[in-house]
Enzyme design. Structure first.
Site, PDB file in Angstrom:
ATOM      1  N   GLU A  27      19.154  36.785  52.972  1.00 35.30           N
ATOM      2  CA  GLU A  27      18.264  37.323  51.943  1.00 35.30           C
ATOM      3  C   GLU A  27      17.368  36.226  51.389  1.00 35.30           C
ATOM      4  O   GLU A  27      17.714  35.043  51.406  1.00 35.30           O
ATOM      5  CB  GLU A  27      19.097  37.931  50.807  1.00 35.30           C
ATOM      6  N   ASN A 174      18.595  49.729  49.974  1.00 34.54           N
ATOM      7  CA  ASN A 174      19.739  48.852  49.752  1.00 34.54           C
ATOM      8  C   ASN A 174      20.343  49.140  48.382  1.00 34.54           C
ATOM      9  O   ASN A 174      19.633  49.159  47.381  1.00 34.54           O
ATOM     10  CB  ASN A 174      19.301  47.377  49.799  1.00 34.54           C
ATOM     11  N   GLU A 175      21.646  49.365  48.358  1.00 30.55           N
ATOM     12  CA  GLU A 175      22.367  49.576  47.100  1.00 30.55           C
ATOM     13  C   GLU A 175      21.592  50.498  46.161  1.00 30.55           C
ATOM     14  O   GLU A 175      21.334  50.181  44.997  1.00 30.55           O
ATOM     15  CB  GLU A 175      22.687  48.235  46.438  1.00 30.55           C
ATOM     16  N   TYR A 242      32.787  43.116  47.811  1.00 23.55           N
ATOM     17  CA  TYR A 242      32.965  41.678  47.636  1.00 23.55           C
ATOM     18  C   TYR A 242      34.364  41.370  47.129  1.00 23.55           C
ATOM     19  O   TYR A 242      34.944  42.127  46.337  1.00 23.55           O
ATOM     20  CB  TYR A 242      31.939  41.128  46.641  1.00 23.55           C
ATOM     21  N   GLU A 297      27.654  44.206  53.392  1.00 19.81           N
ATOM     22  CA  GLU A 297      27.810  42.977  52.607  1.00 19.81           C
ATOM     23  C   GLU A 297      29.292  42.812  52.300  1.00 19.81           C
ATOM     24  O   GLU A 297      29.925  43.732  51.768  1.00 19.81           O
ATOM     25  CB  GLU A 297      27.002  43.026  51.305  1.00 19.81           C
ATOM     26  N   GLN A 346      26.525  35.156  52.503  1.00 22.84           N
ATOM     27  CA  GLN A 346      25.345  35.203  53.346  1.00 22.84           C
ATOM     28  C   GLN A 346      25.350  34.009  54.300  1.00 22.84           C
ATOM     29  O   GLN A 346      26.202  33.139  54.190  1.00 22.84           O
ATOM     30  CB  GLN A 346      24.090  35.194  52.486  1.00 22.84           C
TER      31      GLN A 346
END
Length: 490
Positions: A27, A174-175, A242, A297, A346
């Protein structure tokens, strides 16, 4: 020393392990792209068309299959036409998501596609739904993939790219439940259907269209997606999760006690529960498994390193992170009948990065080495891997041993992680329907707080290891806090 048994049946297959399960995410955030991947053609750092040569070599070594770009949160404020054409004409904008720094758009579509070409990976383009338009996304797809006579194809040619690129993966938003628009799942499902309608397949290019999936354990979002989207309009659904063991507090990446460590490992293992529940929902609506699950992610999210920009999300990477990565990849292999892609967050200098850079220096983190140990699983057939297990700590329902196995071209690959801080494990493995005669092993081990830095880049590294194979029995010692790859051949 604990003794644990392992049983692997070479004919008992779960599914094919798509290489994309070992994918990554890059990103426009902090020093991930700029200084990390891209330094510009005029940099003194060795580069190819502005892309760091050492980065290219490192990614090729672990066979990176696909990279998601340009975000993340940045994707839903990214307007692709700002990043094409002569550098001096590209717009400078403020990156409002990540620190308010100036984004000069010197790394745009052409630079990213060149990066993918040099690394040998598939591009995963994440389109802008949050602040973009259907026309904008449609034209981006046309610009990249059309070989016809059209304004966008002609614009690409004018910018120096005669032939179209092949773009397999397209993320539509995204999200969208959060930073991508704060949408209800029903609203997003309708928006997805509208946007995907106008993303066409040009000149033989076949898009794999990916819808925004749930945040963590939001089962309702997955239910709504599966109820409203069918395999004719969506190919994959992108779940994010996460490992944040003491959320909302952000704990140090390197200074943590045993209690936080065990919470981290427990949190990492929770991805298995999430995937299992997601698959239960998906199987009800799509029993033929035409729609793939994606973990777009994943990884550890710790506090940033001291004296760094808090918006840049720069954190160190220890053996604890390596064990988290091994747990995830073993779990992903075990769900390869539905899971088709996963993207670590990332790649460089951000969150659980596999690479850290500082000027001309580059270090490979413990997490990088885990991807090296696991790379031979790519394109193998996942096997059911039954292990007698014990909890890693009394009172904590989290397994001590993490494992997975696959077979490819007659070679059996087994990956194991011992998550105990202080107990070695003796593994005795029974191999059924596999007459192996030779065993090779590699190991990553160190004290749980150990990490590589720019003064000592090889403190945590892979070493050769000993595994014995005799009469269908595999024997090895798995040290505390270690990750091991074993390859068995006939």
């Amino acid at each position: 020393m604990k003794k644990l048994s392992l049983v692997i049946n070479a004919k008992d297959k779960i599914g094919h392990i798509n290489p994309e399960i070992y994918s990554h995410f890059s990103e426009h955030l902090g020093r991930c792209v700029y200084d990390g991947i891209f330094v510009g053609k005029d940099s003194k750092i060795p580069n190819i068309d502005g892309i760091r040569k050492d980065i290219i070599d490192a990614f090729k070594q672990i066979k990176v299959p696909a990279v998601r770009w340009p975000g993340g949160a940045f994707a839903d404020e990214y307007h692709w036409k700002d990043g094409i054409g002569p550098l001096e004409n590209r717009k400078k904008i403020t990156n409002t998501n990540w620190g308010g720094i100036i984004e000069d758009n010197s790394f745009g579509t052409h630079e990213f596609m060149r990066f993918c070409e040099l690394v040998g990976c598939e591009p995963y383009i994440n389109g802008n739904v949050g602040s973009g338009t259907v026309q904008e996304m449609s034209e981006w797809v046309e610009y990249m993939t059309s070989d016809g006579q059209s304004p966008m194809a002609d614009l690409r040619r004018a910018n120096g790219q005669e032939k179209p690129w092949k773009v397999k993966f397209l993320g539509i938003g995204n999200e969208s439940w959060g930073c991508g628009g704060n949408m209800r799942p029903e609203y997003y499902a309708d928006e997805y259907k509208r946007f995907q309608t106008y993303t066409k397949n040009h000149s033989g290019n076949q898009l794999y269209k990916i819808a925004c999936g749930p945040n963590s354990f939001d089962l309702n979002w997955m239910e709504v997606m599966m109820k409203n989207l069918n395999p004719g309009m969506v190919n994959g659904i992108d779940q994010h999760y996460y490992t944040m063991p003491v959320w909302p507090q952000m704990e140090s990446a390197t200074d943590f006690d045993d209690d936080v460590y065990y919470k981290t490992i427990s949190s990492a293992n929770f991805i298995n529960t999430i995937i299992t529940r997601d698959c239960e929902i998906m199987n009800r609506y799509d029993p033929e498994k035409k729609i793939g699950l994606i973990i777009g992610e994943w990884g550890c999210w710790h506090a940033v390193e001291e004296e760094t920009n808090p918006a840049f999300l720069y954190q160190q990477n220890t053996m604890r992170d390596a064990l988290v990565a091994a747990i995830h990849l073993n779990i992903f292999n075990s769900h390869s009948d539905r899971l088709v892609m996963a993207n670590l967050a990332q790649m460089v200098n951000v969150l659980q990065a596999i690479i850290l850079t500082k000027d001309e220096k580059l270090i490979k983190t413990p997490t990088y080495h885990v991807f090296d140990l696991f790379k031979e699983h790519q394109n193998g057939d996942a096997l059911y891997c039954y292990s007698e297990n014990q909890n890693m700590r009394e009172g904590l329902d989290t397994p001590l041993l993490s494992s997975s196995a696959s077979i490819k071209d007659g070679v059996l690959t087994i990956t194991l992680a011992n998550t105990s801080l202080d107990q070695d494990v003796e593994i005795c493995g029974d191999l059924i329907h596999f007459n192996g005669t030779a065993a090779k092993a590699r190991i990553l081990k160190n004290e749980v707080h150990a990490y590589n830095d720019f003064d000592n880049s090889d403190k945590v590294k892979i070493e050769d290891y000993k595994a014995e194979l005799e009469n269908g029995k595999l024997k090895l010692i798995l040290p505390a806090c270690s990750v091991v790859e074993v390859r068995l051949s006939k």
